[in-house]
Write a protein that holds these residues in place. Structure first.
Motif, short mmCIF file in Angstrom:
data_model
loop_
_atom_site.label_atom_id
_atom_site.label_comp_id
_atom_site.label_asym_id
_atom_site.label_seq_id
_atom_site.Cartn_x
_atom_site.Cartn_y
_atom_site.Cartn_z
N THR B 127 0.83 -1.20 0.00
CA THR B 127 0.00 0.00 0.00
C THR B 127 0.86 1.26 0.00
N VAL B 128 1.99 1.20 0.73
CA VAL B 128 2.89 2.35 0.76
C VAL B 128 3.41 2.65 -0.65
N VAL B 129 3.86 1.59 -1.33
CA VAL B 129 4.38 1.78 -2.69
C VAL B 129 3.28 2.31 -3.60
N PHE B 130 2.06 1.76 -3.43
CA PHE B 130 0.95 2.19 -4.27
C PHE B 130 0.66 3.68 -4.10
N TYR B 131 0.56 4.13 -2.84
CA TYR B 131 0.23 5.53 -2.63
C TYR B 131 1.39 6.46 -2.96
N MET B 132 2.61 5.93 -2.88
CA MET B 132 3.77 6.71 -3.32
C MET B 132 3.62 6.99 -4.82
N MET B 133 3.16 5.98 -5.52
CA MET B 133 2.98 6.10 -6.96
C MET B 133 1.88 7.11 -7.29
N ILE B 134 0.75 7.01 -6.58
CA ILE B 134 -0.35 7.95 -6.80
C ILE B 134 0.11 9.37 -6.47
N GLY B 135 0.88 9.49 -5.38
CA GLY B 135 1.41 10.80 -5.00
C GLY B 135 2.26 11.39 -6.12
N SER B 136 3.09 10.56 -6.70
CA SER B 136 3.96 11.01 -7.78
C SER B 136 3.14 11.48 -8.98
N LEU B 137 1.97 10.86 -9.14
CA LEU B 137 1.10 11.20 -10.27
C LEU B 137 0.43 12.55 -10.06
N VAL B 138 -0.02 12.83 -8.83
CA VAL B 138 -0.82 14.04 -8.60
C VAL B 138 0.01 15.23 -8.13
N ALA B 139 1.28 15.01 -7.78
CA ALA B 139 2.09 16.13 -7.28
C ALA B 139 2.32 17.15 -8.39
N PRO B 140 2.32 18.46 -8.04
CA PRO B 140 2.57 19.48 -9.05
C PRO B 140 3.94 19.28 -9.70
N GLY B 141 3.96 19.15 -11.03
CA GLY B 141 5.19 18.82 -11.74
C GLY B 141 6.31 19.82 -11.52
N LEU B 142 5.95 21.09 -11.55
CA LEU B 142 6.99 22.12 -11.43
C LEU B 142 7.68 22.05 -10.05
N VAL B 143 6.86 21.81 -9.02
CA VAL B 143 7.40 21.72 -7.66
C VAL B 143 8.36 20.53 -7.55
N LEU B 144 7.94 19.39 -8.11
CA LEU B 144 8.83 18.22 -8.11
C LEU B 144 10.12 18.52 -8.86
N GLY B 145 9.97 19.22 -9.99
CA GLY B 145 11.15 19.57 -10.79
C GLY B 145 12.15 20.39 -9.99
N ILE B 146 11.64 21.37 -9.25
CA ILE B 146 12.51 22.19 -8.41
C ILE B 146 13.18 21.32 -7.35
N GLY B 147 12.37 20.42 -6.75
CA GLY B 147 12.91 19.53 -5.73
C GLY B 147 14.04 18.67 -6.28
N VAL B 148 13.85 18.14 -7.49
CA VAL B 148 14.90 17.34 -8.12
C VAL B 148 16.15 18.20 -8.31
N GLY B 149 15.94 19.44 -8.75
CA GLY B 149 17.06 20.36 -8.93
C GLY B 149 17.82 20.57 -7.62
N LEU B 150 17.06 20.76 -6.52
CA LEU B 150 17.69 20.96 -5.21
C LEU B 150 18.51 19.74 -4.80
N ILE B 151 17.93 18.54 -5.03
CA ILE B 151 18.64 17.31 -4.68
C ILE B 151 19.94 17.19 -5.48
N PHE B 152 19.84 17.41 -6.78
CA PHE B 152 21.03 17.29 -7.62
C PHE B 152 22.08 18.30 -7.21
N ASN B 153 21.61 19.49 -6.86
CA ASN B 153 22.50 20.53 -6.38
C ASN B 153 23.24 20.10 -5.12
N ALA B 154 22.44 19.53 -4.19
CA ALA B 154 23.02 19.12 -2.90
C ALA B 154 24.06 18.02 -3.08
N VAL B 155 23.77 17.10 -4.02
CA VAL B 155 24.69 15.99 -4.25
C VAL B 155 25.89 16.45 -5.08
#
Lengths: 291, 304
Positions: B127-155
């Motif tokens: 169920t955790v994996v399932f809702y993680m997937m649904i979350g990924s589907l409904v999350a605002p794309g631009l916000v996720l994109g920024i988050g990915v940018g922050l992660i890549f920056n940090a690494v």
């Protein structure tokens, strides 16, 4: 013995979903955590972020009248889009399932509705410009018919245009799940109701709508989350007249105000989670999807 | 059941489903039929009409503008698109988008297929994996994109097409792919798998010789979703693509700067590519169904 069988089953399950999890953790879970973390950080105004636990970003956005306006606009577009896409989507699905007698024809018409989903949203949006513009087809036609004396200004670069573009793009997200839910309604139930003297309206109210609820819920989740997370349509189609939450987020990012942007993103996400959570309370989507 | 059912329905196109007539299949149609038929026609008109307008307007000559009436008839704006520097690097961005979409398609098919197999049985934490997937589907794309940018920056990794943008797009295509797999697998008869096992097939042989062939049309549908969703993806790619543009990003910058029919020409070109991909996918699915029916006459057709 039984315990080890359960262990093996769990291991096999996780082995299959491992690649999915390996993608979702760095590209969904961690980015979300990064945004939440950034919302508490401090910035030097040049893109530098300093770890801190700072609630200023939240007090700033929560006390600003601008925030209220942004959310008002975004929620207005969400509700309008949701309403019209549901209305159109429901009746299109209803027509295909209950009124088209030839199976293959119904399927063909259904596919015809879905094809644009696989093409570019941006292109479908700008394709309204030659129609709705001041010299666009709609105005020209109305002028020729003598219904108006001068071109209607509100058709393009307005809230009207935003809603049109959204409904155009997103009605398919209502049609597919509702079509699917209606397809599973046993026709004998409807015929029994007819035999028992139910009116057309009774059948709609007591059978079709309740049994399509899962489709309506799924479609609503799609439409609401997409509109609330979008900024592109509002930016282009409102002609700068309206703003959106994510649009403001984007503006903040481009002037390197990461913490303020992040705080507003967190607020948006909370509202989204509450909305989707409320919908899920009524429908077990996992059961619905996997059955 | 979301868009997943699109493929589901495609896959079962030939097999007859339950009767869908509300009343007896013959006789006079109720007045609602005509009202709804008009509504449906208007919907289709609104769906395709505007797109048709921009295809027509992209064929204007040099004098052409953004609105009707059309002025002249030529391929001027298409040539303009690929030769003029001011419209940006259209050809380069198209090639990049296409390559990225191919990689996303392959990964989406493989990962969704495996996850689809995994979700058939309950396991601890599913169920955790399932809702993680649904979350990924409904999350605002631009916000996720920024988050990915922050992660890549940090690494300390630079954002680029085949690292950050690839991952960000997968967070969007994979949930769709898995949902399509759910729909496809809900029609899969477990008896075939058991039969293969009884005949001495190894787990790998069962998957390769039974599961994959039976699910093939559905897998093509997943590929269609993977390709088109990646090829048109905008919000998640905007902040993760690095220094090089994809085609949707190119279109976005054009919508803000270019006010000539070159914009429509680009729209026409990219839609033609989409239509080719859709046509090829649906054609492949139909071909597989036909061949299967020809091979096994009298048996049920759309098992996949």
């Amino acid at each position: 013995m039984a315990q080890s069988a359960a262990f093996k089953r769990n291991l096999a399950g996780w082995a299959y979903v491992a690649p999915l999890v390996v993608v979702l953790i760095p590209f969904f879970v961690l980015p979300l955590i990064a945004v939440v973390a950034a919302s508490f950080f401090e910035t030097d105004g040049f893109g530098g972020l300093f770890p801190a636990f700072n609630l200023d970003n939240y007090t700033e956005i929560l006390t600003s009248g601008l925030t209220f306006n942004l959310y008002y606009e975004t929620i207005k577009f969400t509700v309008l889009t949701w309403f019209f896409s549901l209305l159109i989507g429901f009746f299109v699905a209803y027509f295909l399932v209950f009124h088209v007698r030839n199976q293959l024809l119904a399927l063909g018409l259904f596919l015809l509705c879905t094809v644009p989903f696989w093409t570019s949203n941006i292109i479908r949006m700008i394709s309204w410009i030659p129609l709705l513009g001041k010299e666009g087809l709609v105005n020209e036609a109305l002028l020729k018919l003598g219904l108006i004396d001068q071109p209607l200004e509100f058709l393009l670069f307005s809230s009207f245009a935003v809603v049109v573009a959204y409904v155009h793009q997103l009605t398919i997200f209502m049609i597919v799940p509702i079509f699917n839910a209606m397809g599973r309604i046993d026709k004998r139930v409807v015929e029994a109701a007819l035999d028992a003297g139910a009116s057309r309206f009774d059948i709609m109210r007591l059978i079709i709508v309740p049994l399509s609820k899962s489709g309506i819920a799924l479609g609503s989740i799609f439409v609401i989350s997409i509109v609330m997370g979008d900024f592109f349509v509002v930016k282009v189609m409102s002609g700068g007249g309206s703003a959106s939450v994510v649009g403001a987020f984007y503006e903040n990012i481009s002037v390197l105000q990461y913490p303020t942007a992040a705080a507003s993103a967190v607020l948006l996400t909370i509202i989204l989670v509450i909305t989707v959570g409320l919908i899920i309370r009524f429908v077990d989507i996992r059961k619905e999807i996997t059955r | 059941m979301s868009l997943a059912r699109v493929s589901d329905v495609v896959a079962t196109s030939v097999s007859a489903r339950r009767s869908r007539a509300i009343a007896p299949t013959s006789g006079r149609r109720p007045w609602t039929f005509y009202v709804l038929a008009i509504l449906f026609t208007l919907y289709l008109l609104a769906l395709y009409g505007p797109m048709a307008c921009i295809y027509i307007l992209s064929l204007q000559d040099l004098r052409g503008g953004l609105v009707f009436p059309i002025k002249g008839l030529s391929l001027h704006w298409f040539v303009d698109l690929f030769t003029q520097v001011r419209t940006g690097d259209v050809q380069g961005s198209f090639e990049r988008s296409f390559k990225l979409a191919l990689v996303v398609t392959v990964l989406t098919v493989v990962v969704s297929f495996l996850a689809g197999l995994g979700f058939r049985k309950r396991f601890a934490g599913d169920t955790v994996v399932f809702y993680m997937m649904i979350g990924s589907l409904v999350a605002p794309g631009l916000v996720l994109g920024i988050g990915v940018g922050l992660i890549f920056n940090a690494v300390g990794i630079d954002a680029s097409l085949f690292t950050s943008a690839l991952g960000a797009q997968l967070s969007w295509t994979l949930p769709f792919g898995v949902l399509v797999m759910f729909a496809v697998m809900s029609r899969f008869d477990h008896a075939w798998e058991e039969a293969a096992r009884d005949l001495g097939a190894s787990p790998w042989q069962t998957i390769r010789l039974v599961v994959i062939p039976v699910l093939a049309p559905g897998i093509v549908a997943v590929a269609l979703f993977g390709f088109t969703l990646s090829y048109d993806e905008f919000a998640r790619t905007l902040q993760t693509a690095g220094s090089l543009n994809t085609l949707p990003l190119e279109i976005w910058s054009m919508t803000l700067n270019i006010t000539s029919p070159a914009l429509y020409a680009l729209g026409t070109v990219t839609t033609i590519v989409s239509f080719l991909v859709i046509g090829a996918s649906l054609g492949t699915i139909a071909f597989m169904q036909k061949r299967r029916e020809a091979r096994a006459p009298g048996q049920q057709g759309g098992a996949a």
